[in-house]
Design a protein around this motif. Structure first.
Motif, PDB file in Angstrom:
ATOM      1  N   SER A 182       0.832  -1.218   0.000  1.00  0.00           N
ATOM      2  CA  SER A 182       0.000   0.000   0.000  1.00  0.00           C
ATOM      3  C   SER A 182       0.865   1.267   0.000  1.00  0.00           C
ATOM      4  O   SER A 182       0.397   2.340  -0.378  1.00  0.00           O
ATOM      5  N   LYS A 183       2.126   1.124   0.435  1.00  0.00           N
ATOM      6  CA  LYS A 183       2.999   2.310   0.506  1.00  0.00           C
ATOM      7  C   LYS A 183       3.277   2.912  -0.876  1.00  0.00           C
ATOM      8  O   LYS A 183       3.626   4.082  -0.982  1.00  0.00           O
ATOM      9  N   LEU A 184       3.159   2.103  -1.915  1.00  0.00           N
ATOM     10  CA  LEU A 184       3.420   2.690  -3.235  1.00  0.00           C
ATOM     11  C   LEU A 184       2.250   3.575  -3.678  1.00  0.00           C
ATOM     12  O   LEU A 184       2.446   4.538  -4.422  1.00  0.00           O
ATOM     13  N   PHE A 185       1.056   3.273  -3.181  1.00  0.00           N
ATOM     14  CA  PHE A 185      -0.090   4.137  -3.516  1.00  0.00           C
ATOM     15  C   PHE A 185      -0.016   5.454  -2.743  1.00  0.00           C
ATOM     16  O   PHE A 185      -0.244   6.519  -3.306  1.00  0.00           O
ATOM     17  N   THR A 186       0.320   5.350  -1.459  1.00  0.00           N
ATOM     18  CA  THR A 186       0.396   6.596  -0.677  1.00  0.00           C
ATOM     19  C   THR A 186       1.571   7.446  -1.159  1.00  0.00           C
ATOM     20  O   THR A 186       1.475   8.671  -1.181  1.00  0.00           O
ATOM     21  N   LEU A 187       2.649   6.802  -1.575  1.00  0.00           N
ATOM     22  CA  LEU A 187       3.781   7.593  -2.100  1.00  0.00           C
ATOM     23  C   LEU A 187       3.378   8.327  -3.384  1.00  0.00           C
ATOM     24  O   LEU A 187       3.734   9.492  -3.573  1.00  0.00           O
ATOM     25  N   THR A 188       2.632   7.650  -4.239  1.00  0.00           N
ATOM     26  CA  THR A 188       2.171   8.314  -5.472  1.00  0.00           C
ATOM     27  C   THR A 188       1.324   9.542  -5.122  1.00  0.00           C
ATOM     28  O   THR A 188       1.503  10.623  -5.703  1.00  0.00           O
ATOM     29  N   MET A 189       0.437   9.384  -4.148  1.00  0.00           N
ATOM     30  CA  MET A 189      -0.390  10.530  -3.728  1.00  0.00           C
ATOM     31  C   MET A 189       0.494  11.651  -3.177  1.00  0.00           C
ATOM     32  O   MET A 189       0.311  12.822  -3.518  1.00  0.00           O
ATOM     33  N   ALA A 190       1.467  11.291  -2.353  1.00  0.00           N
ATOM     34  CA  ALA A 190       2.309  12.319  -1.706  1.00  0.00           C
ATOM     35  C   ALA A 190       3.191  13.042  -2.722  1.00  0.00           C
ATOM     36  O   ALA A 190       3.399  14.254  -2.619  1.00  0.00           O
ATOM     37  N   ILE A 191       3.691  12.322  -3.712  1.00  0.00           N
ATOM     38  CA  ILE A 191       4.501  12.967  -4.756  1.00  0.00           C
ATOM     39  C   ILE A 191       3.637  13.961  -5.526  1.00  0.00           C
ATOM     40  O   ILE A 191       4.073  15.064  -5.846  1.00  0.00           O
ATOM     41  N   ASN A 192       2.399  13.569  -5.784  1.00  0.00           N
ATOM     42  CA  ASN A 192       1.496  14.493  -6.493  1.00  0.00           C
ATOM     43  C   ASN A 192       1.154  15.718  -5.641  1.00  0.00           C
ATOM     44  O   ASN A 192       0.963  16.804  -6.170  1.00  0.00           O
ATOM     45  N   ILE A 193       1.102  15.534  -4.332  1.00  0.00           N
ATOM     46  CA  ILE A 193       0.772  16.666  -3.442  1.00  0.00           C
ATOM     47  C   ILE A 193       1.988  17.586  -3.274  1.00  0.00           C
ATOM     48  O   ILE A 193       1.893  18.805  -3.416  1.00  0.00           O
ATOM     49  N   GLU A 194       3.127  17.000  -2.975  1.00  0.00           N
ATOM     50  CA  GLU A 194       4.289  17.779  -2.522  1.00  0.00           C
ATOM     51  C   GLU A 194       5.281  18.143  -3.623  1.00  0.00           C
ATOM     52  O   GLU A 194       6.045  19.095  -3.469  1.00  0.00           O
TER      53      GLU A 194
ATOM     54  N   GLY B 206      15.706  12.350  12.212  1.00  0.00           N
ATOM     55  CA  GLY B 206      14.274  12.128  11.999  1.00  0.00           C
ATOM     56  C   GLY B 206      13.829  12.184  10.554  1.00  0.00           C
ATOM     57  O   GLY B 206      12.635  12.240  10.274  1.00  0.00           O
ATOM     58  N   VAL B 207      14.808  12.173   9.621  1.00  0.00           N
ATOM     59  CA  VAL B 207      14.451  12.117   8.189  1.00  0.00           C
ATOM     60  C   VAL B 207      14.664  10.671   7.728  1.00  0.00           C
ATOM     61  O   VAL B 207      15.799  10.221   7.590  1.00  0.00           O
ATOM     62  N   PRO B 208      13.587   9.924   7.507  1.00  0.00           N
ATOM     63  CA  PRO B 208      13.732   8.507   7.148  1.00  0.00           C
ATOM     64  C   PRO B 208      14.484   8.332   5.827  1.00  0.00           C
ATOM     65  O   PRO B 208      14.384   9.176   4.929  1.00  0.00           O
ATOM     66  N   ARG B 209      15.206   7.232   5.715  1.00  0.00           N
ATOM     67  CA  ARG B 209      16.019   6.973   4.517  1.00  0.00           C
ATOM     68  C   ARG B 209      15.211   6.940   3.222  1.00  0.00           C
ATOM     69  O   ARG B 209      15.646   7.389   2.174  1.00  0.00           O
ATOM     70  N   ASN B 210      14.022   6.324   3.276  1.00  0.00           N
ATOM     71  CA  ASN B 210      13.212   6.247   2.049  1.00  0.00           C
ATOM     72  C   ASN B 210      11.744   6.047   2.409  1.00  0.00           C
ATOM     73  O   ASN B 210      11.428   5.719   3.554  1.00  0.00           O
ATOM     74  N   PRO B 211      10.835   6.230   1.465  1.00  0.00           N
ATOM     75  CA  PRO B 211       9.396   6.196   1.781  1.00  0.00           C
ATOM     76  C   PRO B 211       8.830   4.794   1.972  1.00  0.00           C
ATOM     77  O   PRO B 211       7.657   4.663   2.328  1.00  0.00           O
ATOM     78  N   PHE B 212       9.633   3.749   1.733  1.00  0.00           N
ATOM     79  CA  PHE B 212       9.092   2.395   1.822  1.00  0.00           C
ATOM     80  C   PHE B 212       9.402   1.680   3.133  1.00  0.00           C
ATOM     81  O   PHE B 212       8.764   0.676   3.452  1.00  0.00           O
ATOM     82  N   ILE B 213      10.390   2.173   3.878  1.00  0.00           N
ATOM     83  CA  ILE B 213      10.522   1.635   5.231  1.00  0.00           C
ATOM     84  C   ILE B 213       9.422   2.283   6.078  1.00  0.00           C
ATOM     85  O   ILE B 213       8.852   3.316   5.706  1.00  0.00           O
TER      86      ILE B 213
END
Ligand code: GLN
Length: 304
Positions: free
Chosen positions: A65-77, A105-112
């Motif tokens: 599901s993280k790939l869907f939320t990442l797609t949304m976040a890239i479109n937002i930000e 506090g900056v995570p390495r990537n959006p999938f962890i």
């Protein structure tokens, strides 16, 4: 290429393997899923579908599901997203706390998990009803209405997800969450509980194989450039600390989840998904990985 014949062959080979991995039990509700489930689906960019096994049966997508939320976040930000979350492989387990302290506090990537919590925060800030927004997004992507949270799984994870609670509080302390940790966690546990079948997953991710354009609904989901970036992060970070092994054995941008699902993208050609609940040491589907490796070996198709 006779995809159906190859799926049949892969199925026959994988069926004979005794070692099936271990179903996730750290989320108690997931441990109830039978380990003999197996499904594959392949959907081409011109929407031809090939399947084997229980390809219509829904399972817990978890980190997929993280790939869907990442797609949304890239479109937002847009580009500013990368100020709050990195795009480098972590090389640590998906729920590790170690790097967060030294990397402020900056995570390495959006999938962890830590990165997905920051992505969840962005969606919560953008939409009045974050949980509705993710369901709506996925339903529109696959053109199917029956995409829902599995409330039992979400509750089970909320009751036992102490490590995710720790991650959210830690990130909040570094001022990298705008919302309250409890709200971010509620969203995150729900997004992970979304149930989908292999067939639905191939439909919902087809835009990634088609330069950001969904051929099923004739809608642009994201730009070509962002699609390139999404696929790159899938390749380098989509399967956690096994991303190197995945690239070596499968050679496709992939996203896995502890529900035992994996979805892999062959740009310009197809999406292939697999579900087998037994996991390996890294939390990736053991037979799912094997099946994808067999598929790319038999077809000689990969991004390399
Ligand atoms: N919900 C799971 C967790 O947070 C997702 C992890 C996964 O699928 N790798 O632990």
């Amino acid at each position: 290429m006779d995809y159906q014949k190859i799926l049949n062959e892969v199925y026959e080979e994988v069926k004979g393997i005794k070692e099936k991995g271990k179903v996730a039990d750290y989320i108690p509700e997931l441990s109830l899923v039978a380990n003999d489930n197996f499904a594959m689906a392949l959907r081409t960019v011109d929407n031809r579908l090939y399947t084997i096994g229980e390809s219509k049966k829904q399972f817990s997508t978890q980190s997929i599901s993280k790939l869907f939320t990442l797609t949304m976040a890239i479109n937002i930000e847009g580009k500013t997203l990368w100020k709050r979350v990195g795009k480098e492989p972590a090389g640590t387990s998906f729920n590790s706390l170690i790097q967060l302290e030294s990397e402020n506090g900056v995570p390495r990537n959006p999938f962890i998990n830590s990165g997905a919590l920051v992505v969840s925060d962005i969606i919560l800030s953008e939409y009045e009803n974050g949980k509705e927004s993710i369901l709506k997004f996925i339903r529109e992507l696959c053109n199917c209405e029956n995409i829902n949270f599995d409330e039992k799984v979400a509750k089970s994870e909320a009751e036992t997800g102490y490590r995710n609670v720790a991650l959210a509080n830690f990130i909040k302390d570094f001022n990298n969450l705008d919302n309250e940790p409890k709200d971010v966690l509620d969203f995150y546990f729900h997004q992970c509980s979304i149930a989908m079948s292999c067939e639905e997953l191939t439909a919902a991710t087809l835009f990634l194989a088609n330069q950001g354009y969904n051929p099923i609904t004739a809608k642009r989901i994201t730009s070509e450039s962002r699609t390139k970036r999404l696929n790159s992060i899938l390749l380098t970070c989509g399967t956690y600390d096994a991303a190197g092994d995945f690239a070596f054995r499968v050679g496709l941008p992939s996203k896995s989840g502890v529900g035992g699902g994996i979805v892999a993208i062959m740009p310009h050609q197809f999406v292939i998904s697999v579900w087998s609940p037994g996991l390996d040491y890294h939390g990736n589907s053991l037979l799912g990985l094997k099946a994808l490796e067999l598929f790319t070996e038999k077809t000689d198709i990969s991004i390399f």
